[in-house]
Design an enzyme around this catalytic site. Structure first.
Site, short mmCIF file in Angstrom:
data_model
loop_
_atom_site.label_atom_id
_atom_site.label_comp_id
_atom_site.label_asym_id
_atom_site.label_seq_id
_atom_site.Cartn_x
_atom_site.Cartn_y
_atom_site.Cartn_z
CG HIS A 258 -2.08 0.94 1.07
ND1 HIS A 258 -1.97 2.31 1.31
CD2 HIS A 258 -3.36 0.73 0.68
CE1 HIS A 258 -3.15 2.88 1.08
NE2 HIS A 258 -3.99 1.96 0.70
CG ASP A 309 -8.01 -3.48 -3.08
OD1 ASP A 309 -9.16 -3.00 -3.12
OD2 ASP A 309 -6.99 -2.78 -3.19
#
Length: 372
Positions: A258, A309
């Site tokens: 991320h 996700d």
């Protein structure tokens, strides 16, 4: 320079809506774990983002009643979705166009008073699930299911999507996913929405801008790619071989790493728990087990952590959501945050107009076209 790394760590605005500090995500001062562990409803979280405080029982009932009263879409909007339901059209393009159309049909769309903006916000928030469920069913050749005002946000969406009332576990799972995706500081689509809002345009233009930004594969769409990967691994039959081939060919493994979080994505563990609960003892457990295998391999070989996700892909699939519309579910949640940021921008507005750093040539001499 900031532009060389996508404005990483550059501060672009002040906000009271959400924050990411030391790998912790908070909404208006409430840590995400505080909201998740106490089973906050998505409706409570929408109210929190828009008003910067949690609602009382009376405030929440009034807010929920307003949302439910606006679930339905007009025949004209449904007809527009039908026209766009051909398979070759990108689902996010359909959502972008349909939200824009809502602004065309709202006679008060150009009214930017506080009262009108609130009414538009409620309409956008309430109609997003109906638009998405209608599109999903029409695309599969099924008849749209009318919304039910006696069902909450998450339950109503699953009912409209699958044509049957969801189980309590299914409602809990989607509610948690919606809460976790509701806002995320100044991500690309939220920043785009604020830039658009800073011009004092209408809220529909701002949300349309945000949807267009979310459509890009570097922002939205990662969980769709995650499920494609799970499906491919199940067909190939060997997780380690599949991942090694991808990594050796310099391909990105979706759902890992991320831009902001360094040690953990605080949202991921809750989706992992829901994926496990939804699949336990069912034939869908294979998806959760594959996900665990991938996570272990990526952690051991690359030191990468799963992000929001990764396990959301399994959660959405088990809830009957086709992977082609995963990003639409992201938008259905994130519109709550977009609207909060649009309203905040409008309340203390200054046109967002940064400068660029020119790196081209200077002082060139014009040569007449006949001599070039």
């Amino acid at each position: 320079m900031g532009e060389e790394n996508g404005l990483k760590d550059q501060i672009a605005c002040n906000t009271r809506i959400s924050s990411i500090i030391d790998d912790d995500l908070s909404y208006a001062g409430y840590n995400i774990s505080e909201l998740m562990d106490n089973n906050a409803s998505f409706e409570e979280v929408i109210y929190l983002l828009w008003n910067l405080h949690l609602p009382t029982q009376i405030e929440l009932k009034h807010f929920v009643d307003e949302l439910r009263a606006n679930y339905a879409i007009s025949d004209a909007v449904e007809q527009c979705i039908l026209i766009q339901s051909r398979r070759h059209l990108h689902p996010m393009s359909v959502l972008r166009s349909t939200v824009s159309l809502l602004g065309v049909y709202n006679i008060n769309a150009e009214d930017n008073s506080v009262e009108a903006t609130y009414e538009q916000s409620i309409q956008l928030m309430a109609k997003m699930p109906t638009i998405i469920a209608t599109f999903a069913r029409l695309r599969m050749g099924l008849t749209p299911v009318e919304p039910r005002e006696d069902l909450g946000f998450a339950a109503n969406f699953l009912y409209m999507l699958n044509g049957e009332e969801p189980t309590p576990l299914q409602v809990t799972a989607l509610n948690k996913a919606l809460v976790l995706h509701a806002d995320h500081e100044l991500n690309a689509s939220t920043f785009a929405a604020r830039v658009t809002a800073s011009t004092l345009t209408d809220i529909y233009s701002c949300v349309t801008t945000a949807i267009g930004t979310l459509k890009g594969p570097l922002h939205g769409g990662a969980n769709e790619k995650v499920f494609d990967m799970l499906r491919e691994i199940r067909e190939h039959g060997n997780t380690e071989v599949y991942l090694k081939e991808k990594l050796d060919s310099q391909e990105k493994i979706m759902g890992f790493g991320h831009r902001v979080y360094k040690t953990q994505d605080p949202r991921e563990k809750y989706l992992r728990e829901m994926a496990q609960q939804l699949t336990q003892g069912t034939e869908d457990e294979v998806w959760f087990n594959l996900s665990c295998e991938i996570e272990a391999y990526m952690k051991n070989t690359k030191g990468l952590i799963p992000n929001v996700d990764f396990y959301s892909a399994t959660v959405y699939h088990v809830l009957g959501i086709d992977s082609s519309i995963f990003t639409l579910i992201f938008a259905m949640s994130r519109v709550s945050g977009w609207i909060a940021h649009i309203q905040e921008q409008q309340k203390n507005n200054k046109l967002i107009r940064p400068r660029s750093h020119y790196i081209g040539q200077l002082n060139l001499e014009y040569i007449p076209i006949g001599k070039r």
